[in-house]
Design a protein around this motif. Sequence first.
Motif, PDB file in Angstrom:
ATOM      1  N   ALA A  43       2.652   7.405  31.944  1.00 36.02           N
ATOM      2  CA  ALA A  43       3.670   6.679  30.620  1.00 36.02           C
ATOM      3  C   ALA A  43       3.311   8.179  29.422  1.00 36.02           C
ATOM      4  O   ALA A  43       4.088   9.136  29.560  1.00 36.02           O
ATOM      5  CB  ALA A  43       2.284   6.503  29.727  1.00 36.02           C
ATOM      6  N   PHE A  44       4.936   7.435  28.778  1.00 38.84           N
ATOM      7  CA  PHE A  44       4.605   8.566  27.178  1.00 38.84           C
ATOM      8  C   PHE A  44       5.510   7.745  26.537  1.00 38.84           C
ATOM      9  O   PHE A  44       6.120   6.999  26.499  1.00 38.84           O
ATOM     10  CB  PHE A  44       6.424   9.687  27.958  1.00 38.84           C
ATOM     11  N   ILE A  45       5.326   8.548  25.534  1.00 44.54           N
ATOM     12  CA  ILE A  45       6.231   8.578  24.082  1.00 44.54           C
ATOM     13  C   ILE A  45       6.027   9.906  22.811  1.00 44.54           C
ATOM     14  O   ILE A  45       5.991  11.201  22.830  1.00 44.54           O
ATOM     15  CB  ILE A  45       5.574   7.647  23.494  1.00 44.54           C
ATOM     16  N   ASP A  46       7.314   9.925  21.936  1.00 47.58           N
ATOM     17  CA  ASP A  46       8.060  11.411  21.551  1.00 47.58           C
ATOM     18  C   ASP A  46       8.140  10.600  20.482  1.00 47.58           C
ATOM     19  O   ASP A  46       7.503   9.611  20.012  1.00 47.58           O
ATOM     20  CB  ASP A  46       9.602  11.480  22.160  1.00 47.58           C
ATOM     21  N   TYR A  47       7.269  11.718  19.335  1.00 42.15           N
ATOM     22  CA  TYR A  47       6.581  11.791  17.885  1.00 42.15           C
ATOM     23  C   TYR A  47       7.008  12.888  17.047  1.00 42.15           C
ATOM     24  O   TYR A  47       7.815  14.036  17.656  1.00 42.15           O
ATOM     25  CB  TYR A  47       5.429  11.321  17.989  1.00 42.15           C
ATOM     26  N   GLN A  48       6.743  12.593  15.641  1.00 39.18           N
ATOM     27  CA  GLN A  48       7.635  12.987  14.592  1.00 39.18           C
ATOM     28  C   GLN A  48       6.142  14.051  14.876  1.00 39.18           C
ATOM     29  O   GLN A  48       5.115  13.843  14.452  1.00 39.18           O
ATOM     30  CB  GLN A  48       7.289  12.628  13.568  1.00 39.18           C
ATOM     31  N   THR A  49       6.088  15.597  14.653  1.00 39.18           N
ATOM     32  CA  THR A  49       5.493  15.984  14.159  1.00 39.18           C
ATOM     33  C   THR A  49       5.450  16.884  12.781  1.00 39.18           C
ATOM     34  O   THR A  49       4.519  17.509  12.165  1.00 39.18           O
ATOM     35  CB  THR A  49       5.615  17.786  14.976  1.00 39.18           C
ATOM     36  N   ASP A  50       6.672  16.460  12.826  1.00 34.97           N
ATOM     37  CA  ASP A  50       6.849  16.857  10.647  1.00 34.97           C
ATOM     38  C   ASP A  50       7.517  15.630  10.616  1.00 34.97           C
ATOM     39  O   ASP A  50       7.709  14.596  10.904  1.00 34.97           O
ATOM     40  CB  ASP A  50       7.639  18.109  10.662  1.00 34.97           C
ATOM     41  N   PHE A  51       8.088  15.312   8.513  1.00 32.60           N
ATOM     42  CA  PHE A  51       8.352  14.608   8.546  1.00 32.60           C
ATOM     43  C   PHE A  51       9.971  14.015   9.083  1.00 32.60           C
ATOM     44  O   PHE A  51      10.365  13.016   8.968  1.00 32.60           O
ATOM     45  CB  PHE A  51       8.580  14.890   6.912  1.00 32.60           C
ATOM     46  N   ASP A  52      10.605  15.170   9.506  1.00 32.13           N
ATOM     47  CA  ASP A  52      11.953  15.615   9.667  1.00 32.13           C
ATOM     48  C   ASP A  52      12.651  15.087  11.144  1.00 32.13           C
ATOM     49  O   ASP A  52      13.492  15.711  11.316  1.00 32.13           O
ATOM     50  CB  ASP A  52      12.694  16.008   8.250  1.00 32.13           C
ATOM     51  N   GLU A  53      11.531  15.205  11.727  1.00 31.19           N
ATOM     52  CA  GLU A  53      12.149  15.909  13.707  1.00 31.19           C
ATOM     53  C   GLU A  53      11.509  15.857  14.529  1.00 31.19           C
ATOM     54  O   GLU A  53       9.833  15.178  14.263  1.00 31.19           O
ATOM     55  CB  GLU A  53      11.446  17.590  13.218  1.00 31.19           C
ATOM     56  N   VAL A  54      11.057  15.270  15.949  1.00 34.97           N
ATOM     57  CA  VAL A  54      10.479  14.888  16.642  1.00 34.97           C
ATOM     58  C   VAL A  54      10.766  15.986  17.132  1.00 34.97           C
ATOM     59  O   VAL A  54      11.734  16.546  18.524  1.00 34.97           O
ATOM     60  CB  VAL A  54      11.640  13.453  17.592  1.00 34.97           C
ATOM     61  N   GLY A  55       9.555  16.359  17.234  1.00 39.69           N
ATOM     62  CA  GLY A  55       8.844  17.779  18.218  1.00 39.69           C
ATOM     63  C   GLY A  55       7.946  17.304  19.147  1.00 39.69           C
ATOM     64  O   GLY A  55       7.434  18.693  19.812  1.00 39.69           O
ATOM     65  N   GLY A  56       7.427  16.212  19.240  1.00 37.05           N
ATOM     66  CA  GLY A  56       6.289  15.934  19.803  1.00 37.05           C
ATOM     67  C   GLY A  56       6.506  15.159  21.555  1.00 37.05           C
ATOM     68  O   GLY A  56       7.338  13.856  20.951  1.00 37.05           O
ATOM     69  N   LEU A  57       5.847  15.936  22.559  1.00 40.86           N
ATOM     70  CA  LEU A  57       6.362  14.790  23.225  1.00 40.86           C
ATOM     71  C   LEU A  57       4.167  14.262  24.010  1.00 40.86           C
ATOM     72  O   LEU A  57       4.148  15.185  24.820  1.00 40.86           O
ATOM     73  CB  LEU A  57       6.981  15.269  24.546  1.00 40.86           C
ATOM     74  N   MET A  58       3.875  13.348  24.058  1.00 40.68           N
ATOM     75  CA  MET A  58       3.207  12.870  24.266  1.00 40.68           C
ATOM     76  C   MET A  58       3.632  12.355  25.915  1.00 40.68           C
ATOM     77  O   MET A  58       3.702  11.533  26.026  1.00 40.68           O
ATOM     78  CB  MET A  58       2.154  12.031  23.688  1.00 40.68           C
ATOM     79  N   VAL A  59       2.470  12.715  27.026  1.00 40.05           N
ATOM     80  CA  VAL A  59       2.841  12.219  28.819  1.00 40.05           C
ATOM     81  C   VAL A  59       1.533  12.225  28.496  1.00 40.05           C
ATOM     82  O   VAL A  59       0.489  13.120  29.058  1.00 40.05           O
ATOM     83  CB  VAL A  59       3.805  13.337  28.730  1.00 40.05           C
ATOM     84  N   GLN A  60       1.449  11.586  30.031  1.00 35.19           N
ATOM     85  CA  GLN A  60       0.316  10.432  30.629  1.00 35.19           C
ATOM     86  C   GLN A  60      -0.105  12.332  31.077  1.00 35.19           C
ATOM     87  O   GLN A  60       0.733  12.287  32.557  1.00 35.19           O
ATOM     88  CB  GLN A  60       0.194   9.047  30.831  1.00 35.19           C
ATOM     89  N   LYS A  61      -1.214  12.433  31.500  1.00 37.50           N
ATOM     90  CA  LYS A  61      -1.460  13.083  32.396  1.00 37.50           C
ATOM     91  C   LYS A  61      -2.400  12.187  34.297  1.00 37.50           C
ATOM     92  O   LYS A  61      -2.498  11.469  33.962  1.00 37.50           O
ATOM     93  CB  LYS A  61      -2.860  14.204  32.546  1.00 37.50           C
ATOM     94  N   ILE A  62      -1.562  12.868  35.342  1.00 36.18           N
ATOM     95  CA  ILE A  62      -2.126  12.071  36.188  1.00 36.18           C
ATOM     96  C   ILE A  62      -2.912  12.864  37.525  1.00 36.18           C
ATOM     97  O   ILE A  62      -2.421  14.558  37.189  1.00 36.18           O
ATOM     98  CB  ILE A  62      -0.788  12.135  37.371  1.00 36.18           C
ATOM     99  N   ILE A  63      -3.774  12.613  36.960  1.00 31.78           N
ATOM    100  CA  ILE A  63      -5.564  13.173  37.795  1.00 31.78           C
ATOM    101  C   ILE A  63      -6.168  12.465  38.862  1.00 31.78           C
ATOM    102  O   ILE A  63      -6.641  11.951  39.000  1.00 31.78           O
ATOM    103  CB  ILE A  63      -6.460  13.120  36.537  1.00 31.78           C
ATOM    104  N   PRO A  64      -5.721  12.951  39.834  1.00 28.82           N
ATOM    105  CA  PRO A  64      -5.909  12.295  41.280  1.00 28.82           C
ATOM    106  C   PRO A  64      -7.552  12.303  41.454  1.00 28.82           C
ATOM    107  O   PRO A  64      -8.345  13.357  40.882  1.00 28.82           O
ATOM    108  CB  PRO A  64      -5.091  14.515  42.481  1.00 28.82           C
ATOM    109  N   SER A  65      -7.520  11.411  41.775  1.00 25.20           N
ATOM    110  CA  SER A  65      -9.639  11.685  42.511  1.00 25.20           C
ATOM    111  C   SER A  65      -9.481  12.379  44.110  1.00 25.20           C
ATOM    112  O   SER A  65     -11.136  12.783  43.391  1.00 25.20           O
ATOM    113  CB  SER A  65      -9.689  10.144  43.216  1.00 25.20           C
ATOM    114  N   MET A  66      -9.109  12.838  44.824  1.00 26.64           N
ATOM    115  CA  MET A  66      -9.259  14.331  45.456  1.00 26.64           C
ATOM    116  C   MET A  66      -7.787  14.649  45.801  1.00 26.64           C
ATOM    117  O   MET A  66      -7.013  14.399  45.308  1.00 26.64           O
ATOM    118  CB  MET A  66      -9.538  13.278  46.624  1.00 26.64           C
ATOM    119  N   THR A  67      -7.884  16.332  45.992  1.00 23.51           N
ATOM    120  CA  THR A  67      -7.060  16.755  46.077  1.00 23.51           C
ATOM    121  C   THR A  67      -6.907  17.868  48.286  1.00 23.51           C
ATOM    122  O   THR A  67      -8.498  18.010  48.146  1.00 23.51           O
ATOM    123  CB  THR A  67      -6.520  17.396  45.319  1.00 23.51           C
TER     124      THR A  67
END
Length: 361
Positions: A296-320
């Motif tokens: 999952a990911f979505i980008d978004y505005q960090t201020d009124f007139d610019e797309v400067g953010g990226l929200m990304v799903q972290k994949i956290i394993p149950s075991m490594t």
Amino acid sequence: MHKTNERISTLTEYIDIIKRYNLHNKYYRGENQKYPNISSSLVRGYNPKGENFGLIDIYADLLRAYYQEVGCVLDKMQEENFLAFSQHHGLKTNLIDFTTAPLVALYFACEREKYDVDSGYVYILNEEDTVDASEFLQEYSIKEHLSHNVFSQLAWNRADIVTEFRNLLEKYTGLLSGKNPYDLVKSMAKQIIDYPQFKKCNSYLKERDELCKKGIDGISEIPQLVKKYLPDFDILGGMGIMEFTALFLLFFDDMKCLSSKLPSDIPFPTIPYFMYKTPLKFDRIKNQSGVFLYQAFIDYQTDFDEVGGLMVQKIIPSMTIQVDNQKDIMKELDMVGINKKYIYGDFDNIAKYINMKFFDN
């Protein structure tokens, strides 16, 4: 950094771990060295540039450009599974390769041109942390050969996407799952509180807390509170998933109605991992027992007139599992038939395997 739970240096040790922890019905991913995160090729290394378009638009253009080159030779199955087709042939996508076969993951944790790193890693996901989203993704993620990011569609409150998203969450927290849907609500609430800029979300949570103080009578009023903030929202169905979905939508509403500057790295809300099991069975996918995780990911505005953010799903394993002695383990895997010839199965890699057998020192 992911915690290393186990460490092995032989195939026998690896198999012992699989047996000892009963690691069946899991999803595995092998990586041949340490990377900062488990990440899809699309978001790995991408940095928002503060422009008026973001990764969602880039992704759509990427898929369109690829389809213009190859579309004339695709059959119906490849058309309907164009995202999996693109991933298979090396295009950058938000799919991450996993496998249901532990020895295949171990192969990828060991495969290298030069053995100049200390270790590889096998990451394991519990099936109960995932949901089979194959039909949902096939229906909504690719239309007219563009990447229609299902989470950006959710953010814009597209009704059919919201309904199917709720159905997937209900499936994830079904009666036999042992899960409490309110754990999702609690996680969402915790994240919202970290961002006072999200005024509607925080206002909702404040009113919700007041209702909960009233006990059962107050809790029964929560659906009407949801209606107050989302008048068109369907409040029928399981309370936990209903409220989590409402919070999810309010979160993105606040993000769109920006009233103050946002940081560029807001974490994606906690949701189950969406697994995609494509019916498009290339030999490589069959041999590798391959499945995909739709990151999952979505980008978004960090201020009124610019797309400067990226929200990304972290994949956290149950075991490594940290894998040392990669070169020798590759030889052990070859003895049981897990090798380049088997893993890839195409003429070029069969030739590379034969060359290696005759000339590898």
